[in-house]
Design a protein around this motif. Structure first.
Motif, mmCIF file in Angstrom:
data_model
loop_
_atom_site.group_PDB
_atom_site.id
_atom_site.type_symbol
_atom_site.label_atom_id
_atom_site.label_comp_id
_atom_site.label_asym_id
_atom_site.label_seq_id
_atom_site.Cartn_x
_atom_site.Cartn_y
_atom_site.Cartn_z
ATOM 1 N N ILE A 1 9.807 8.409 3.206
ATOM 2 C CA ILE A 1 8.520 8.219 2.540
ATOM 3 C C ILE A 1 7.730 7.246 3.411
ATOM 4 C CG2 ILE A 1 9.511 6.462 0.979
ATOM 5 C CD1 ILE A 1 7.414 7.394 -1.101
ATOM 6 N N ALA A 2 6.470 7.604 3.696
ATOM 7 C CA ALA A 2 5.690 6.815 4.649
ATOM 8 C C ALA A 2 4.269 6.653 4.166
ATOM 9 C CB ALA A 2 5.699 7.512 6.007
ATOM 10 N N SER A 3 3.647 5.535 4.577
ATOM 11 C CA SER A 3 2.256 5.303 4.203
ATOM 12 C C SER A 3 1.523 4.654 5.362
ATOM 13 C CB SER A 3 2.188 4.378 2.988
ATOM 14 O OG SER A 3 2.463 3.041 3.378
ATOM 15 N N ASP A 4 0.187 4.616 5.250
ATOM 16 C CA ASP A 4 -0.585 3.859 6.234
ATOM 17 C C ASP A 4 -0.636 2.406 5.760
ATOM 18 O OD1 ASP A 4 -4.039 3.873 5.296
ATOM 19 O OD2 ASP A 4 -2.286 4.149 4.015
ATOM 20 N N ARG A 5 -1.342 1.536 6.507
ATOM 21 C CA ARG A 5 -1.324 0.119 6.143
ATOM 22 C C ARG A 5 -2.705 -0.461 5.923
ATOM 23 N NH1 ARG A 5 2.141 -3.622 9.483
ATOM 24 N NH2 ARG A 5 2.917 -4.315 7.480
ATOM 25 N N ARG A 6 -3.751 0.406 5.917
ATOM 26 C CA ARG A 6 -5.109 -0.126 5.820
ATOM 27 C C ARG A 6 -5.487 -0.321 4.364
ATOM 28 N NH1 ARG A 6 -10.208 1.900 4.788
ATOM 29 N NH2 ARG A 6 -11.946 0.769 5.754
ATOM 30 N N LEU A 7 -6.120 -1.460 4.091
ATOM 31 C CA LEU A 7 -6.796 -1.636 2.814
ATOM 32 C C LEU A 7 -8.256 -1.900 3.152
ATOM 33 C CD1 LEU A 7 -6.620 -1.976 -0.303
ATOM 34 C CD2 LEU A 7 -6.574 -4.425 0.114
ATOM 35 N N GLY A 8 -9.124 -1.020 2.666
ATOM 36 C CA GLY A 8 -10.545 -1.197 2.973
ATOM 37 C C GLY A 8 -11.358 -1.410 1.729
ATOM 38 N N VAL A 9 -12.572 -1.913 1.917
ATOM 39 C CA VAL A 9 -13.562 -1.921 0.846
ATOM 40 C C VAL A 9 -14.711 -1.083 1.393
ATOM 41 C CG1 VAL A 9 -15.166 -3.306 -0.508
ATOM 42 C CG2 VAL A 9 -12.868 -4.142 -0.075
ATOM 43 N N GLN A 10 -14.683 0.171 1.086
ATOM 44 C CA GLN A 10 -15.570 1.189 1.676
ATOM 45 C C GLN A 10 -15.420 1.153 3.191
ATOM 46 O OE1 GLN A 10 -19.294 0.661 -0.654
ATOM 47 N NE2 GLN A 10 -18.558 2.488 -1.695
ATOM 48 N N LEU A 11 -16.484 0.784 3.915
ATOM 49 C CA LEU A 11 -16.336 0.911 5.373
ATOM 50 C C LEU A 11 -15.675 -0.304 6.012
ATOM 51 C CD1 LEU A 11 -18.924 -0.933 6.632
ATOM 52 C CD2 LEU A 11 -20.144 0.955 5.586
ATOM 53 N N GLN A 12 -15.546 -1.399 5.263
ATOM 54 C CA GLN A 12 -14.962 -2.598 5.873
ATOM 55 C C GLN A 12 -13.464 -2.613 5.699
ATOM 56 O OE1 GLN A 12 -15.903 -6.324 3.994
ATOM 57 N NE2 GLN A 12 -15.765 -7.434 5.935
ATOM 58 N N THR A 13 -12.733 -3.006 6.729
ATOM 59 C CA THR A 13 -11.275 -3.145 6.628
ATOM 60 C C THR A 13 -10.963 -4.572 6.208
ATOM 61 O OG1 THR A 13 -10.917 -1.516 8.350
ATOM 62 C CG2 THR A 13 -9.095 -2.982 7.858
ATOM 63 N N VAL A 14 -10.184 -4.698 5.145
ATOM 64 C CA VAL A 14 -9.921 -6.016 4.574
ATOM 65 C C VAL A 14 -8.482 -6.478 4.845
ATOM 66 C CG1 VAL A 14 -9.651 -7.143 2.335
ATOM 67 C CG2 VAL A 14 -11.725 -5.880 2.830
ATOM 68 N N ALA A 15 -7.540 -5.514 4.961
ATOM 69 C CA ALA A 15 -6.159 -5.878 5.271
ATOM 70 C C ALA A 15 -5.542 -4.789 6.126
ATOM 71 C CB ALA A 15 -5.343 -6.064 3.998
ATOM 72 N N THR A 16 -4.600 -5.203 7.002
ATOM 73 C CA THR A 16 -3.926 -4.217 7.870
ATOM 74 C C THR A 16 -2.419 -4.228 7.639
ATOM 75 O OG1 THR A 16 -3.769 -5.882 9.591
ATOM 76 C CG2 THR A 16 -5.670 -4.410 9.662
ATOM 77 N N ASP A 17 -2.023 -4.820 6.496
ATOM 78 C CA ASP A 17 -0.582 -4.859 6.196
ATOM 79 C C ASP A 17 -0.364 -4.567 4.713
ATOM 80 O OD1 ASP A 17 -0.305 -8.527 5.961
ATOM 81 O OD2 ASP A 17 -1.670 -7.069 5.050
ATOM 82 N N PHE A 18 -1.183 -3.687 4.149
ATOM 83 C CA PHE A 18 -1.123 -3.441 2.709
ATOM 84 C C PHE A 18 0.071 -2.565 2.370
ATOM 85 C CE2 PHE A 18 -2.715 -3.645 -1.417
ATOM 86 C CZ PHE A 18 -2.736 -2.387 -2.001
ATOM 87 N N LYS A 19 0.864 -2.999 1.379
ATOM 88 C CA LYS A 19 2.067 -2.252 0.987
ATOM 89 C C LYS A 19 1.722 -1.229 -0.081
ATOM 90 C CE LYS A 19 5.565 -4.199 -0.898
ATOM 91 N NZ LYS A 19 6.844 -3.625 -1.315
ATOM 92 N N ARG A 20 1.928 0.039 0.272
ATOM 93 C CA ARG A 20 1.607 1.081 -0.691
ATOM 94 C C ARG A 20 2.851 1.677 -1.337
ATOM 95 N NH1 ARG A 20 -2.681 2.119 2.316
ATOM 96 N NH2 ARG A 20 -4.395 1.484 0.984
ATOM 97 N N ILE A 21 3.990 1.439 -0.686
ATOM 98 C CA ILE A 21 5.241 2.027 -1.166
ATOM 99 C C ILE A 21 6.104 0.904 -1.724
ATOM 100 C CG2 ILE A 21 7.322 3.273 -0.506
ATOM 101 C CD1 ILE A 21 5.726 4.511 1.747
#
Lengths: 235, 204
Positions: free
Chosen positions: B22-42
């Motif tokens: 099971i795999a996910s990406d790590r971006r958390l954005g607020v529309q076009l802005q990137t707010v985090a690059t280590d967001f845990k989705r799993i």
């Protein structure tokens, strides 16, 4: 209900620390018809006397042993109408569990929830405790199980147990006869012999009821003809 | 921009031979802005069950907390872990409770069932279960993920090959989606161990 004279609980503690209403409920159970259950190595059997008030009663219409789910059944000693209410509630709880988890309810969970209902009626306003003790027989992933539930809401797992009029003789008999590696057929024979001990009159397929559940995990009530076969084997 | 595209996400689960990934990406954005690059989705529910939640991050977090609550009580009452199929039914029921005001999240559930059989499923935001034998995808990059997985998937892959396949499928799909990416987070689960790896892809 708030202003009613009965909005407080009718089961209140006596000075000796007992709940007298529950004691009375147990007396009601103790004067009910004998019922018993035996857990075998590969299944469970429950049985009860079916003494009807008159020969005019259509005995085929009376069913004291009921199923709660395809793999759980139960029998009672005490007041029949109270039993029917509990069966209805327990069946609903089992179905709710299934609706949520799409899995059959484990026996222990159903027993716990039924016991919780019985306990509620010892601590609520304007109600009385149930006048029944239940013997619940089931077969799930943890194997065959037999539980007794009392009017107080306490429940115990048993290898073999009896309730009702002839409880002490029946339990003594069961203590002597029970073995851990009993097969289901042996358990049915032992159940019949135990009922016979305190039976007034001639025992037959029409005045006792037997329910069994084996490794196929399907609970069913034996027909009078099947009971007659077992009775013949026991003779 | 639709509400499910507010934060951006990419999730994929794939079945292998007696294992799953099971795999996910790590971006958390607020529309076009990137707010985090280590967001845990799993998140791990128990040692053989994982759930990934795509879509609106706040709903994903709240739903995850509610599910852990339910699972912990289940463990206490039943003295056992929930089977993946049972957990999926529970998630579906919880999502449908909010039928007319739903959680804006699409779960991906992956676990090892009886006899170490891998189990994966996804569902929409109101609980319609989709069981699959090969792979399931979710998130803003889901269309690319469908294509990549369909092309790269083979049945009965061993854990090492499964890891490579899932990683390639994920990275190539998020590269085509501006709302997801910034690396990858992969779990490969076998009956004996859980391997967790961070992927470095195009960091944009």
């Amino acid at each position: 209900m708030g202003d009613s004279q009965y909005s407080f609980s009718l089961t209140t503690f006596s000075p000796s620390g007992k709940l007298v209403q529950i004691e009375h409920a147990l007396t009601a159970v103790g004067s009910g018809q004998t019922s018993l259950g035996i857990k075998a190595a590969n299944g469970v059997v429950i049985a009860t006397e079916k003494k009807l008030p008159s020969i005019l009663v259509d005995e085929a219409s009376v069913q004291k042993i009921q199923s709660l789910t395809p793999n759980i059944g139960l029998v009672y000693s005490g007041m029949g109408p109270d039993f029917r209410v509990l069966v209805r509630k327990s069946r609903k709880q089992a179905e709710q569990y299934h609706r949520l988890y799409k899995e059959p309810i484990p026996v222990t969970q159903l027993v716990r929830e039924t016991a919780a209902v019985m306990q509620e009626f010892t601590q609520s306003g304007g109600v009385r405790p149930f006048g029944v003790s239940l013997l619940v027989a089931g077969f799930d992933d943890s194997g065959p199980q037999l539980y007794q539930v009392d009017p107080s809401g306490s429940y115990f797992s048993w290898k073999a147990s009896a309730m009702g009029k002839n409880v002490s003789n029946a339990k003594t008999f069961l203590e002597k006869r029970y073995t851990e590696d009993m097969e289901l057929d042996d358990a049915v024979h032992t159940a019949i012999l135990t009922l016979k001990e305190g039976f007034e009159g001639q025992i037959s397929g029409k005045n006792i009821e037997i329910g069994i559940i084996g490794a196929d995990k399907k609970f069913r009530v034996l027909t009078p003809a099947e009971i007659e076969d077992y009775l013949a084997e026991v003779e | 921009m639709s509400i499910t595209e507010y934060n951006g996400s990419a999730l994929v689960a794939m079945v292998g031979k007696n294992c799953f990934a099971i795999a996910s990406d790590r971006r958390l954005g607020v529309q076009l802005q990137t707010v985090a690059t280590d967001f845990k989705r799993i998140s791990q529910v128990h040692d053989r069950l994982f759930i990934g939640l795509s879509g609106l991050a706040t709903d994903a977090q709240t739903l995850y907390q509610r599910l852990m609550f339910r699972h912990k009580l289940y463990q206490l009452r039943e003295e056992r872990d929930m089977k993946p199929e049972t957990f999926a039914s529970l998630v579906s029921a919880i999502l449908y409770e909010k039928r007319f005001g739903p959680y804006f999240t699409q779960p991906v559930i992956a676990g090892l069932s009886d006899e170490d059989r891998p189990f994966i499923c996804t569902m929409d935001s109101i609980g319609a279960k989709e069981l699959a034998k090969d792979f399931v995808v979710a998130g803003t990059a889901s269309e690319s993920l469908y294509g990549a997985c369909e092309a790269m998937f083979k049945p009965d892959m061993e854990p090492e090959e499964l890891f490579e396949t899932v990683s390639q499928a994920l990275l190539s799909s998020v590269d085509r989606d501006c709302l997801s990416g910034w690396g990858g987070h992969v779990f490969v689960v076998t009956p004996t161990e859980v391997q967790e790896k961070i992927l470095k892809g195009r960091m944009d």
